[in-house]
Structure formats: structure tokens, C-alpha cells
Design an enzyme around this catalytic site. Structure first.
Site, short mmCIF file in Angstrom:
data_model
loop_
_atom_site.label_atom_id
_atom_site.label_comp_id
_atom_site.label_asym_id
_atom_site.label_seq_id
_atom_site.Cartn_x
_atom_site.Cartn_y
_atom_site.Cartn_z
N LYS A 206 0.85 -1.20 0.00
CA LYS A 206 0.00 0.00 0.00
C LYS A 206 0.88 1.24 0.00
O LYS A 206 1.53 1.58 0.99
CB LYS A 206 -0.94 0.06 1.22
CG LYS A 206 -2.03 1.11 0.98
CD LYS A 206 -2.58 1.75 2.22
CE LYS A 206 -1.78 2.85 2.81
NZ LYS A 206 -1.65 4.09 2.02
N GLY B 113 7.48 5.08 7.65
CA GLY B 113 6.65 6.27 7.77
C GLY B 113 6.94 6.97 9.09
O GLY B 113 8.01 6.80 9.67
N SER B 114 5.95 7.70 9.56
CA SER B 114 6.16 8.51 10.76
C SER B 114 6.19 7.64 12.02
O SER B 114 5.61 6.55 12.06
CB SER B 114 5.05 9.55 10.88
OG SER B 114 3.81 8.88 11.00
N THR B 115 6.82 8.17 13.05
CA THR B 115 6.90 7.44 14.32
C THR B 115 5.51 7.26 14.92
O THR B 115 5.20 6.19 15.46
CB THR B 115 7.85 8.19 15.27
OG1 THR B 115 9.18 8.07 14.73
CG2 THR B 115 7.82 7.62 16.68
N GLU C 234 9.97 1.34 10.28
CA GLU C 234 11.13 2.24 10.03
C GLU C 234 10.55 3.65 10.06
O GLU C 234 9.73 4.00 9.21
CB GLU C 234 11.75 1.97 8.65
CG GLU C 234 12.01 0.51 8.33
CD GLU C 234 13.04 -0.13 9.22
OE1 GLU C 234 13.88 0.60 9.77
OE2 GLU C 234 12.98 -1.35 9.40
N CYS D 20 14.18 10.95 5.68
CA CYS D 20 14.18 10.51 7.08
C CYS D 20 15.52 10.78 7.74
O CYS D 20 15.59 11.08 8.93
CB CYS D 20 13.81 9.04 7.16
SG CYS D 20 14.85 8.00 6.13
N GLU E 130 10.39 16.28 14.11
CA GLU E 130 10.77 16.08 12.71
C GLU E 130 9.93 17.01 11.83
O GLU E 130 8.71 16.89 11.78
CB GLU E 130 10.54 14.62 12.32
CG GLU E 130 11.06 14.31 10.93
CD GLU E 130 10.75 12.89 10.49
OE1 GLU E 130 9.65 12.41 10.76
OE2 GLU E 130 11.64 12.27 9.88
P1 NAD Z 1 2.93 8.50 7.50
O1 NAD Z 1 3.24 7.75 8.74
O2 NAD Z 1 1.92 9.58 7.56
O3 NAD Z 1 2.39 7.50 6.36
C1 NAD Z 1 3.15 6.40 5.94
C2 NAD Z 1 2.22 5.35 5.35
O4 NAD Z 1 1.36 4.88 6.39
C3 NAD Z 1 1.30 5.87 4.25
O5 NAD Z 1 1.14 4.88 3.27
C4 NAD Z 1 0.00 6.10 4.99
O6 NAD Z 1 -1.15 6.03 4.17
C5 NAD Z 1 0.01 4.97 5.98
N1 NAD Z 1 -0.82 5.19 7.17
C6 NAD Z 1 -1.11 6.36 7.80
N2 NAD Z 1 -1.93 6.14 8.83
C7 NAD Z 1 -2.17 4.81 8.87
C8 NAD Z 1 -2.96 3.98 9.72
N3 NAD Z 1 -3.68 4.46 10.73
N4 NAD Z 1 -2.96 2.64 9.47
C9 NAD Z 1 -2.25 2.13 8.45
N5 NAD Z 1 -1.50 2.87 7.61
C10 NAD Z 1 -1.46 4.20 7.82
O7 NAD Z 1 4.33 8.99 6.94
P2 NAD Z 1 4.60 9.86 5.65
O8 NAD Z 1 4.21 11.26 5.93
O9 NAD Z 1 4.04 9.17 4.46
O10 NAD Z 1 6.19 9.74 5.51
C11 NAD Z 1 7.07 10.55 6.20
C12 NAD Z 1 7.67 9.80 7.37
O11 NAD Z 1 8.35 8.64 6.91
C13 NAD Z 1 8.73 10.62 8.09
O12 NAD Z 1 8.52 10.50 9.47
C14 NAD Z 1 10.03 9.97 7.67
O13 NAD Z 1 11.09 10.15 8.57
C15 NAD Z 1 9.62 8.55 7.56
N6 NAD Z 1 10.57 7.79 6.74
C16 NAD Z 1 11.38 6.88 7.39
C17 NAD Z 1 12.32 6.15 6.66
C18 NAD Z 1 13.20 5.10 7.33
O14 NAD Z 1 13.73 4.26 6.63
N7 NAD Z 1 13.35 5.13 8.65
C19 NAD Z 1 12.42 6.35 5.28
C20 NAD Z 1 11.58 7.27 4.66
C21 NAD Z 1 10.65 7.98 5.41
#
Ligand code: NAD
Length: 500
Positions: A192, A245-247, A268, A303, A402
């Protein structure tokens, strides 16, 4: 004669490219079962690109069912690694054959410069798939040192059905970091992508089929986190959940994994990485340039962005002046111009969020020494100037949270101990860099900084050979390298009694 890929070429391709608008479920292009869609907007100029399926529980269920059926049939999971290798190499080849198409989709969808999409995102995606493919027929299982009358086999088996939920900042690369090891080890996957950048994931779902990955082995569903992601995270028939994604969302998914079926859950997450510059750095000018690129690359939507610049007070003023100078060549430009080094912010919401942090930094007493404003608003797109704050303390919001945008917070220090203490005074632990000519200091500091990746005398180095992931609230797993294979497999001990 080879075609010059100038801005004109990319503008024309942007007009003619087919926008993928279908999920891939059970080997077929399908819309959401509800018929619902959401509007995909380009951050370059705010124009509507397409209507994309907005998936929900029923679509997640269909994708998981298909993945389960494919897994249980053995059509992929029970094939010899060398067979999976061949198909995955074909998949990598097809990604490269469609490089321009994928690059334009990536740039239109999330706003990054076309030069980055072509030079980094698409080749790195293909390389990740290829690297895992080439590795998988060279990984051996173990025989335990048991008594001679018995045989202990230690083997790795695929988890089964893996759900991969990925972010928008490197849409294809983040997907590839999951797909490469998950598919190589024999799992079936439901991917997804983020609702902010679904296009390239939908396209490679079809390319995977074209490469010969059997129907159901890779399903791709588009949609919002709550509607399409959460049903996967809660699903009782998903064996593994891998997330970038986000923490905040990562923590939520860990709880959903735990309270559903204890699916193996690896997240991650975010970072607030310190870039530490000592006065004895081998080349301060190079360090300043790297500090600027370390935060402004990919519009700061990285990230591992070096978002906290820790500089020794003896050189702070001159060093920050050099970073400001370096930032001048990283101003936002049209993402379809190959000379552009900074593109658009992914959407209006993210732009407002970042500008809100700029206001907060000023209100908290930090001083803007470069940027601080929206740029190119006449384009209809979402752009922000590279922004540098001096006089930041590590307690300020702009040093702790962040921002995920082109905003650098500069903090002074007087001693090595103080630098380490500031570096570690964060909830995150994704990455760090140290600039020094002192070998002992490089070792000392890199050991004491609590981060998954540490760079000495450069920033953001890495390839497929080393693991990538975070300490603390930056996550609990590792992508890349052979270590990533561990996430996608269960360890089995088989004992054989040889007395009969
Ligand atoms: P996000 O957490 O908002 O979303 C990430 C994914 O999770 C998206 O596909 C989103 O639709 C999905 N999602 C959101 N809420 C959800 C829920 N309740 N249930 C299931 N899925 C859900 O993050 P973002 O804004 O897309 O990305 C930015 C973040 O990603 C930053 O915090 C960045 O640091 C992190 N990131 C980390 C790495 C790593 O390898 N550590 C790499 C790239 C990005």
C-alpha cells in the site's frame, strides 16, 4: 541520434504519459470495490493528475486472500531460489526499461526534481530488486553442532503474506526496500503506497506481472492509511507487516500488529539527525556544502536529513555563513527542468506544516539566516525556500520534532562531551554524521552516538551492502543488506533422530 532529455522532453512526456489508475489484485487491474476514488494532484503546479482508487476493508481483504492463495499454492513460495532470482532480475530490467516513464510519474506525483528521479530513485529501485534477487541463491541455511546421533537443521522459511505500507518521500525506493527481500525470500505481498504518491507503485504492480511474478504474489492497493492501511495491519491472515513512515503511525501499527494476530511487525520511522562539525574537520568548505545538501536534498523530505547542525562555537559563525552560501545554489526550481536541485513539497498540507514550524522557530527565539518563506507561489505548486535557523537550542520544537522539510536548525557546542549529549538528546536515533580529522575522536563519537547509521566526513552515504534503520523511536527493523532477509523469514529448528 540520442534524444536530449531537456526540460522540453520532460514537459512533453508529462503531457503524454499514461497515468496508472488501477490497483493490482490477483493479477488483474481493478478499481476499488466501492467505486470510490480520490484526486491525485501534482505539487508542481496543483493540477489534477488522475482519480485513484480509494481502497477500504473489502479491497484489503481481496488482496490478502489473493496473496494467501498464491502463497499456499507454492507457485512462488515453493520455487527454487534461482527461479525467483531470474524473475526478479527480469522485474529489475523492466523497471529500467521504463525508467523515463517511472521517473516522470514520480516527479509529477511528489514533486522531486526529475534529475533526482532519473539519477537516484529509478536506478536505486531496480538495483535493490536486482541485489536481493542475486543474493537469494547464495544464502545458506545451517546445520547445528548436535550429537552425531541426531541432525539439527536450522532453516529460514518465508513468513507467508506480508503487508508493506510505505511513505511518499521516496515512493519507489521505499517500496523496493520491502519488495526486494520479501519477494526474494518467497513471500506474497500486499503493497500500500502513500495516498500522496500512489502512481509508481500502481505501475510496478503491472510490471511485476509482465516480468512473470505470478498473479497474487504482488498485489498493490491504493488509498488512505486509515481506510486501506489499517485493515491490513489488523488482518488476521497477514503474517508480517513492514512499514516505513512517521513514528506516530509506526507506534500505532505496532499496537495493531500486537492486538490482532501478533503478526511480525517492523517499523522504520522518523529522525532528527545530528550533523556534528568539529573545528578539525578535514575540509570545512566541503563539510558546509555537505551540510546544505544533507538537509535540502529532496526538499528536506528525507528521514535521515541532517536537520540539526551541531557546530563547535569556535567556528560556528563562519561555518554557518558557508552553509548559507551553499544553500544559494539549492533554491527551488521547476521539477521538470533537469538543472533543478530542489523541487516542490509533496502537497499543500505538508507545505503548511513546514511553514508552521518556521513560525514556531521564530516565536521560540531562533534567528532565520536564510529563507523562511514559500517560493514560486505563482506556479500554483508548493515550494519553500531552503531555510536556516541560527541561535537554536536543542530544547526548541524545531530541534526536537521532525519537520520533514527544508529547514535546518543550527546549535553551537563547546566540547566533544557536550556535542554527544546534544546529539543523543532526542527521541530519534536514525542517523548522525561527524566531521573531524582526529581518528580517535571519530571512533569515540561514532560509538557514543545512538543512531543506526553514522557517517564520518561525509553525509548520507550508503548502498545495498549495509543495513539501514534506527535506534530508539526511529524504528525496530533494518532494511537493505542480507540482514533485511531476517525480517521476512521465520527461523525453524528441525531435529532428526538418527538412531533408527
Ligand atoms: P505516514 O506515517 O503519515 O504514512 C506512511 C504510510 O502509512 C502511508 O502509506 C499512509 O497512508 C500509511 N498510514 C497512515 N496512517 C495509517 C494507519 N492508521 N494505518 C495504516 N497505515 C497508515 O508517513 P509519511 O508522511 O508518508 O512519511 C514521512 C515519514 O516517513 C517521516 O517521518 C520519515 O522520517 C519517515 N521515513 C522513514 C524512513 C526510514 O527508513 N526510517 C524512510 C523514509 C521515510
Amino acid at each position: 541520434m540520442a534524444q536530449t532529455k531537456d526540460k522540453n522532453y520532460w514537459v512533453q512526456l508529462a503531457e503524454s504519459v499514461t497515468i496508472p489508475v488501477d490497483n493490482i489484485i490477483d493479477g488483474k487491474p481493478v478499481q476499488a470495490s466501492s467505486g470510490k476514488t480520490f484526486t491525485c494532484i501534482s505539487p508542481i503546479d496543483g493540477r489534477v493528475l488522475a482519480e485513484i482508487p480509494s481502497c477500504s476493508q473489502a479491497d484489503a481483504d481481496a488482496a490478502v486472500e489473493s496473496a494467501r492463495k498464491a502463497f499456499d499454492s507454492g507457485v512462488w513460495s515453493q520455487t527454487a531460489p534461482v527461479k525467483r532470482k531470474k524473475v526478479l532480475i527480469k522485474f529489475a530490467d523492466l523497471i529500467l526499461q521504463h525508467a523515463d516513464e517511472l521517473a516522470i510519474l514520480e516527479t509529477l506525483d511528489m514533486g522531486k526534481p526529475i534529475g533526482d528521479s532519473t539519477a537516484i530513485d529509478i536506478p536505486a529501485t531496480a538495483n535493490c530488486i536486482r541485489w536481493n534477487a542475486e543474493a537469494i541463491d547464495k544464502v545458506y541455511d545451517e546445520v547445528a553442532p548436535t550429537h552425531p546421533n541426531e541432525l539439527g537443521l536450522v532453516t529460514r522459511e518465508p513468513l507467508g503474506v506480508v503487508a508493506a505500507i510505505v511513505p511518499w518521500n521516496f515512493p519507489l525506493i521505499m517500496a523496493a526496500w520491502k519488495l526486494g527481500p520479501a519477494l526474494a525470500t518467497g513471500n506474497s505481498v500486499v503493497l500500500k503506497p502513500s495516498e500522496k504518491s500512489p502512481l509508481t507503485a500502481l505501475r510496478i504492480g503491472q510490471l511485476a506481472l509482465d516480468a512473470g511474478i505470478p498473479a497474487g504474489v504482488l498485489n498493490v492497493i491504493a488509498g488512505f492509511g486509515k481506510d486501506a492501511g489499517e485493515p491490513l495491519a489488523k488482518h488476521m491472515d497477514v503474517d508480517g507487516l513492514v512499514f516505513t513512515g512517521s513514528t506516530a503511525v509506526g507506534k500505532h501499527l505496532l499496537s495493531l500488529g500486537a492486538t490482532s494476530n501478533m503478526k511480525r511487525t517492523f517499523v522504520e520511522c522518523g529522525g532528527k539527525s545530528p550533523n556534528i562539525v568539529f573545528p578539525d574537520a578535514p575540509d570545512l568548505k566541503a563539510a558546509a556544502k555537505a551540510a546544505a545538501v544533507g538537509i535540502f536534498f529532496n526538499q528536506g523530505e528525507v528521514c535521515t536529513a541532517g536537520s540539526r547542525l551541531l557546530v563547535h562555537n569556535a567556528i560556528k559563525k563562519e561555518f554557518i555563513a558557508e552553509v548559507v552560501e551553499a544553500a544559494k545554489s539549492l533554491q527551488p526550481g521547476h521539477p521538470l527542468d533537469p538543472d533543478t536541485s530542489m523541487g516542490a513539497i509533496v502537497d499543500q498540507q505538508q507545505m503548511s506544516r513546514v511553514l508552521g514550524y518556521v513560525d514556531k522557530g521564530t516565536a521560540d527565539g531562533a534567528t532565520i539566516v536564510a529563507g523562511g518563506k514559500q517560493a514560486m507561489s505563482e506556479s500554483g505548486g508548493f515550494y519553500i525556500e531552503p531555510t536556516i535557523f541560527d541561535d537554536v537550542t536543542n530544547q526548541m520544537t524545531i530541534a526536537q520534532e521532525e519537520i520533514f522539510g527544508p529547514v535546518l536548525s543550527c546549535i553551537g557546542f563547546d566540547s566533544e562531551e557536550e556535542a554527544i549529549a546534544i546529539a543523543n538528546d532526542t527521541d530519534y536515533g536514525l542517523a548522525a554524521a561527524i566531521w573531524t580529522s582526529d581518528l580517535a575522536r571519530a571512533h569515540r563519537v561514532s560509538r557514543k552516538v545512538r543512531a543506526g547509521s553514522v557517517w564520518v566526513n561525509y553525509y548520507d552515504a550508503g548502498d545495498m551492502t549495509a543495513p539501514f534503520g534506527g535506534f530508539k523511536q526511529s524504528g525496530n527493523g533494518r532494511d537493505k543488506s542480507l540482514h533485511a532477509l531476517e525480517k521476512y523469514t521465520e527461523l525453524k529448528a528441525t531435529w532428526m533422530n538418527l538412531n533408527y
